[in-house]
Scaffold this motif. Structure first.
Motif, PDB file in Angstrom:
ATOM      1  N   ASP A   1       0.849  -1.410  -0.010  1.00 18.61           N
ATOM      2  CA  ASP A   1      -0.240  -0.308   0.010  1.00 18.61           C
ATOM      3  C   ASP A   1       0.740   1.143  -0.142  1.00 18.61           C
ATOM      4  O   ASP A   1       0.606   2.544  -0.172  1.00 18.61           O
ATOM      5  N   GLN A   2       2.279   0.985  -0.147  1.00 14.94           N
ATOM      6  CA  GLN A   2       2.806   2.353   0.123  1.00 14.94           C
ATOM      7  C   GLN A   2       3.667   2.806  -2.195  1.00 14.94           C
ATOM      8  O   GLN A   2       3.514   1.370  -2.443  1.00 14.94           O
ATOM      9  N   TYR A   3       4.032   4.498  -1.886  1.00 15.08           N
ATOM     10  CA  TYR A   3       4.214   4.476  -3.137  1.00 15.08           C
ATOM     11  C   TYR A   3       5.268   4.715  -3.056  1.00 15.08           C
ATOM     12  O   TYR A   3       6.415   5.552  -2.025  1.00 15.08           O
ATOM     13  N   SER A   4       6.452   4.603  -4.091  1.00 15.08           N
ATOM     14  CA  SER A   4       8.053   5.073  -4.051  1.00 15.08           C
ATOM     15  C   SER A   4       8.477   5.980  -5.024  1.00 15.08           C
ATOM     16  O   SER A   4       7.900   5.153  -6.626  1.00 15.08           O
ATOM     17  N   CYS A   5       9.325   6.441  -5.060  1.00 18.36           N
ATOM     18  CA  CYS A   5       9.710   7.489  -6.205  1.00 18.36           C
ATOM     19  C   CYS A   5      10.982   7.832  -6.925  1.00 18.36           C
ATOM     20  O   CYS A   5      11.833   7.645  -6.178  1.00 18.36           O
ATOM     21  N   THR A   6      11.097   7.407  -7.754  1.00 17.86           N
ATOM     22  CA  THR A   6      12.617   8.066  -8.298  1.00 17.86           C
ATOM     23  C   THR A   6      12.272   8.999  -9.235  1.00 17.86           C
ATOM     24  O   THR A   6      11.766   8.889 -10.711  1.00 17.86           O
ATOM     25  N   VAL A   7      13.073   9.934  -9.022  1.00 17.23           N
ATOM     26  CA  VAL A   7      13.418  11.086  -9.741  1.00 17.23           C
ATOM     27  C   VAL A   7      14.491  11.170 -10.900  1.00 17.23           C
ATOM     28  O   VAL A   7      15.985  10.561 -10.278  1.00 17.23           O
TER      29      VAL A   7
END
Length: 214
Positions: free
Chosen positions: A151-157
């Motif tokens: 239920d978690q999002y991770s983000c790569t920029v």
């Protein structure tokens, strides 16, 4: 009498020897405790590093697995690109160009507000996979790729200055396609689960070329 004197003179020497042994035993005990304590502390630090590294690896594996699952199959049978006429592609491209700002899941929207202060938002699109396991946002400065694990999002920029090239594979039949921006940080992937999502990737590709000059 002489025996008594001899006994009295030897008694203090024996006691002194016992005391010396006791002192040495205490010193050895302290050194041993310090040594064992040092080993325990080092072991603790090693364990924490290993646990942190294993946790990081598990998160990475979970993200890769989520990408694989979301990119494995199309939503429906996707027509091969060569069977779609130019006029149909133009119509689809025009239609998808007007649908490049989508409502993201609440957590993704909140993270975008946190991370893109001062940036101009250009595109926000979802993969369309079950539970929206992947999302992508483009600003004037960065390409942001979101992956959902549990239920978690991770983000790569990926800064636009890091973009070196592109990879595009249309979906075909039951096999999903993929759009990737190739950067000096790695590959920014986005699954294409339908012909419509393929057209969105084309819109994104052209905009990225415009912004990066690639």
């Amino acid at each position: 009498m002489n025996d008594e004197v001899k006994e009295n003179t030897e008694q203090p020497a024996a006691e002194k020897q016992v005391d010396e042994v006791a002192v040495k035993a205490q010193e050895v005990g302290k050194k041993l405790s310090g040594f064992l304590g040092g080993i325990a502390e080092k072991a603790k630090n090693i364990d924490m590093k290993e646990l942190a590294e294993k946790a990081k690896q598990k998160v990475s594996e979970a993200k890769d697995k989520a990408n694989e699952l979301s990119a494995g199959k199309t939503d429906d049978f996707a027509r091969p690109r060569e069977e779609i006429s130019l006029d149909q592609m133009k119509e689809l491209f025009h239609k998808m160009s007007g649908q490049m700002i989508e409502q993201m899941p609440p957590l993704v929207e909140a993270m975008l507000m946190d991370m893109c202060v001062g940036d101009q938002m250009i595109f926000k699109i979802l993969s369309g996979a079950p539970s929206d396991t992947a999302a992508l946002a483009l600003t004037t400065k960065s390409l942001l790729c979101f992956a959902k694990v549990s239920d978690q999002y991770s983000c790569t920029v990926y800064p636009l200055t890091s973009v070196q090239g592109f990879f595009l594979q249309p979906p075909r039949g039951e096999t999903a396609g993929r759009f990737s921006a190739l950067t000096d940080m790695g590959e920014a992937r986005f699954p294409l689960l339908s012909v419509e999502s393929y057209c969105k990737a084309l819109v994104l590709y052209r905009k990225l070329r415009e912004l990066t000059g690639k």
